[in-house]
Design an enzyme around this catalytic site. Sequence first.
Site, PDB file in Angstrom:
ATOM      1  N   ASP A  27       0.847  -1.194   0.000  1.00 44.22           N
ATOM      2  CA  ASP A  27       0.000   0.000   0.000  1.00 44.22           C
ATOM      3  C   ASP A  27       0.888   1.251   0.000  1.00 44.22           C
ATOM      4  O   ASP A  27       1.797   1.358   0.844  1.00 44.22           O
ATOM      5  CB  ASP A  27      -0.854  -0.067   1.292  1.00 44.22           C
ATOM      6  CG  ASP A  27      -1.931   0.991   1.341  1.00 44.22           C
ATOM      7  OD1 ASP A  27      -1.805   2.018   0.655  1.00 44.22           O
ATOM      8  OD2 ASP A  27      -2.895   0.783   2.106  1.00 44.22           O
ATOM      9  N   SER A  57      -9.721   5.217  -8.757  1.00 38.90           N
ATOM     10  CA  SER A  57      -9.817   5.993 -10.007  1.00 38.90           C
ATOM     11  C   SER A  57     -11.231   6.135 -10.574  1.00 38.90           C
ATOM     12  O   SER A  57     -11.396   6.798 -11.594  1.00 38.90           O
ATOM     13  CB  SER A  57      -8.924   5.339 -11.071  1.00 38.90           C
ATOM     14  OG  SER A  57      -9.470   4.087 -11.453  1.00 38.90           O
ATOM     15  N   ASP A  97      -7.555  15.468 -15.929  1.00 32.80           N
ATOM     16  CA  ASP A  97      -8.221  16.712 -16.360  1.00 32.80           C
ATOM     17  C   ASP A  97      -9.431  17.033 -15.488  1.00 32.80           C
ATOM     18  O   ASP A  97      -9.958  18.147 -15.525  1.00 32.80           O
ATOM     19  CB  ASP A  97      -8.627  16.646 -17.837  1.00 32.80           C
ATOM     20  CG  ASP A  97      -9.616  15.541 -18.190  1.00 32.80           C
ATOM     21  OD1 ASP A  97     -10.037  14.784 -17.298  1.00 32.80           O
ATOM     22  OD2 ASP A  97      -9.966  15.432 -19.392  1.00 32.80           O
ATOM     23  N   GLU A  98      -9.879  16.051 -14.673  1.00 27.14           N
ATOM     24  CA  GLU A  98     -11.060  16.291 -13.837  1.00 27.14           C
ATOM     25  C   GLU A  98     -10.791  17.312 -12.742  1.00 27.14           C
ATOM     26  O   GLU A  98     -11.731  17.852 -12.157  1.00 27.14           O
ATOM     27  CB  GLU A  98     -11.563  14.975 -13.232  1.00 27.14           C
ATOM     28  CG  GLU A  98     -11.938  13.976 -14.300  1.00 27.14           C
ATOM     29  CD  GLU A  98     -13.000  12.966 -13.906  1.00 27.14           C
ATOM     30  OE1 GLU A  98     -13.574  13.074 -12.819  1.00 27.14           O
ATOM     31  OE2 GLU A  98     -13.242  12.057 -14.719  1.00 27.14           O
ATOM     32  N   TYR A 119     -13.674  11.923  -6.139  1.00 20.26           N
ATOM     33  CA  TYR A 119     -12.461  11.466  -6.847  1.00 20.26           C
ATOM     34  C   TYR A 119     -11.626  12.656  -7.312  1.00 20.26           C
ATOM     35  O   TYR A 119     -10.419  12.741  -7.033  1.00 20.26           O
ATOM     36  CB  TYR A 119     -12.837  10.588  -8.051  1.00 20.26           C
ATOM     37  CG  TYR A 119     -11.712  10.450  -9.069  1.00 20.26           C
ATOM     38  CD1 TYR A 119     -10.558   9.726  -8.775  1.00 20.26           C
ATOM     39  CD2 TYR A 119     -11.794  11.076 -10.325  1.00 20.26           C
ATOM     40  CE1 TYR A 119      -9.520   9.614  -9.704  1.00 20.26           C
ATOM     41  CE2 TYR A 119     -10.762  10.962 -11.251  1.00 20.26           C
ATOM     42  CZ  TYR A 119      -9.626  10.240 -10.938  1.00 20.26           C
ATOM     43  OH  TYR A 119      -8.597  10.147 -11.840  1.00 20.26           O
ATOM     44  N   ALA A 179     -11.675  15.686  -6.342  1.00 18.91           N
ATOM     45  CA  ALA A 179     -11.166  16.468  -5.206  1.00 18.91           C
ATOM     46  C   ALA A 179      -9.951  15.785  -4.586  1.00 18.91           C
ATOM     47  O   ALA A 179      -9.000  16.446  -4.157  1.00 18.91           O
ATOM     48  CB  ALA A 179     -12.261  16.657  -4.164  1.00 18.91           C
ATOM     49  N   LYS A 183      -7.782  13.912  -6.174  1.00 12.64           N
ATOM     50  CA  LYS A 183      -6.642  14.103  -7.089  1.00 12.64           C
ATOM     51  C   LYS A 183      -6.134  15.553  -7.005  1.00 12.64           C
ATOM     52  O   LYS A 183      -4.932  15.801  -7.041  1.00 12.64           O
ATOM     53  CB  LYS A 183      -7.039  13.756  -8.530  1.00 12.64           C
ATOM     54  CG  LYS A 183      -7.409  12.300  -8.764  1.00 12.64           C
ATOM     55  CD  LYS A 183      -6.267  11.325  -8.552  1.00 12.64           C
ATOM     56  CE  LYS A 183      -5.198  11.414  -9.614  1.00 12.64           C
ATOM     57  NZ  LYS A 183      -4.176  10.345  -9.451  1.00 12.64           N
ATOM     58  N   LEU A 200     -16.634   3.605 -18.786  1.00 15.42           N
ATOM     59  CA  LEU A 200     -17.630   3.610 -19.867  1.00 15.42           C
ATOM     60  C   LEU A 200     -17.322   2.610 -20.990  1.00 15.42           C
ATOM     61  O   LEU A 200     -18.150   1.742 -21.293  1.00 15.42           O
ATOM     62  CB  LEU A 200     -17.757   5.028 -20.455  1.00 15.42           C
ATOM     63  CG  LEU A 200     -18.760   5.123 -21.605  1.00 15.42           C
ATOM     64  CD1 LEU A 200     -20.193   5.095 -21.109  1.00 15.42           C
ATOM     65  CD2 LEU A 200     -18.538   6.391 -22.427  1.00 15.42           C
ATOM     66  N   GLY A 213     -23.595  15.518  -9.745  1.00 13.55           N
ATOM     67  CA  GLY A 213     -22.433  16.396  -9.941  1.00 13.55           C
ATOM     68  C   GLY A 213     -21.684  16.123 -11.235  1.00 13.55           C
ATOM     69  O   GLY A 213     -20.508  16.481 -11.372  1.00 13.55           O
TER      70      GLY A 213
END
Length: 342
Positions: free
Chosen positions: A62, A88, A129-130, A152, A154, A156, A192, A277
Site C-alpha cells: 500500500d 480511479s 483533467d477532472e 475522486y 477532489a 486528485k 464507460l 455532480g
Amino acid sequence: MKNILITGGAGFIGSNYVRYALEAHPDWHVFVLDKLTYAGNLDNLLDVAEKFKGRYAFAQGDIADREVVFDLIRRYRIDTIVNFAAESHVDRSILDPDAFIMTDVYGTYVLLEAAREFQIERFHQVSTDEVYGDIPQGYSQEGDPLEPNSPYAASKASAELLIRAYRMTYNLPVTVTRGSNTFGPYQYPEKLLPLFITNAIDDLPLPLYGDGMQVRDWLHVVDHARGIDVVLTQGAVGETYNVGGENERHNIDVIRMMLAILGKPESLIKRVADRPGHDRRYALDTHKLRALGWAPRTDFEAALRETVAWYVNNEWWWRKIKSGEFKEFYRRQYAERLAQAI
Ligand code: NAD
Ligand code: DAU
C-alpha cells in the site's frame, strides 16, 4: 534515472506504462508497487514479467504504508517515483469516498515524504483533467484554477496541492501530468468503454447517464503513456502538463460508433438516472506538452476498432473480473437505475 518505482503499475494505465517504459528505456529497472485492490490485476503484467525478467520486479503493498514504501525505496535504491496508484472511478467515489482520501491523498503524502527523505531525483504524479471541473467552453490551461466536483476529482486535486507544497517548501523535483479520458486494453470494465463493450458482447443493457450529451476528450492509453514519458524525461521540474487526446466526443456518439463496430443494435442503450455532480465537458489545451515534441498519434476510430477487438479476443481477461467483486458494485450502481431506465 535508472531505478524507477511505478506505483499502481498493475492497473490499467500503469501496466501499459510499465510495458512502454521497459521497451523505451533498455537501461531502466522498473519496480512496481501495487496494493492489488479490486482494480489491480497481475494478468495485466503477465507478458511483462516474462519478457523483462531481469529488469522488472513486483511487490504487493500500500502506498499509504510508510514502512513498506520507505523499505522498498531504500532496498532498491529508487531514484524516480511515478505515481499511478489511486482509486480511479468517479462512481465509486460517490458511493464510498473513504478509500479515495486514504490512497489518493494520504498515499501521495507518504510517497512525497519518502521522496524527500531519500532525495529522489524525480517525483512524477499522474493526475487528471477532472481537477479543472466542468469546462462548458474553451480549453483548460495548466495555470487555470482547480475546481473539482466529485470526491475522486477532489482527492486528485488535493494530491496536486500537496505536491505543489513539497516543491515550494522542500524544493522537491516534481512534475505532474493531467490526462484526459483514457481507453485501450486492460481497462477495468467499470469505466464507460470497457463496461459498454463487454455488456454489448453479452447483449446486456448499456446504462447511459442522463442525455448522453456529456463531452469527454478520448486519449489512447499508449499516447497517454508516451505523454507521461516525455514529461518524465524532458519536462521542466516543477511544471504541470496537460495530456489530451484532442478528440472531443459526446458519450452517445462514442457508444453508437462502438455498437456499429460490434454489429450490435442501438436498442441496447438504456437512459438511466444521471451521475450526481456530473461534469458536462472536459477539454484540454495541449500546447505546453506539444512544445516538448509530443502529439497524440492515434486515429480515434481505428483505435476504437482495435480496442473493441481486444475485448472480443480477450474474454479470459474480463470474464473473471466481471464474475467477482464487480457484481456487487454493479448491483449497487445500476440495479435501481436500470429498473427505472427509459
Ligand atoms: P486503475 O483503477 O485501473 O488502477 C489503479 C491501480 O492502483 C490498481 O492497480 C490498484 O491496485 C492500485 N492501487 C490502488 N490503491 C493503491 C494503494 N493504496 N497502494 C498501491 N496501489 C494501489 O486506474 P487507471 O485508470 O489506470 O488510472 C491510473 C492513474 O491515472 C490514476 O492516478 C488516475 O487518477 C489517473 N488517470 C486516469 C485516467 C483514466 O481515464 N483512466 C485519466 C487521467 C488520469
Ligand atoms: O477525464 C479523466 C478521467 O476519466 C479519469 O481521471 C478517471 O480516472 C476516469 O475514470 C475517467 O473519468 P470519467 O468519469 O469521465 O469516466 P467514466 O468511464 O466513468 O465515464 C465516462 C463518461 O461516460 C462520463 O460522462 C460518464 C458516462 N457514463 C459512465 C458510465 C460508467 C455513462 O453514461 N454510463 C456509465 O455506466
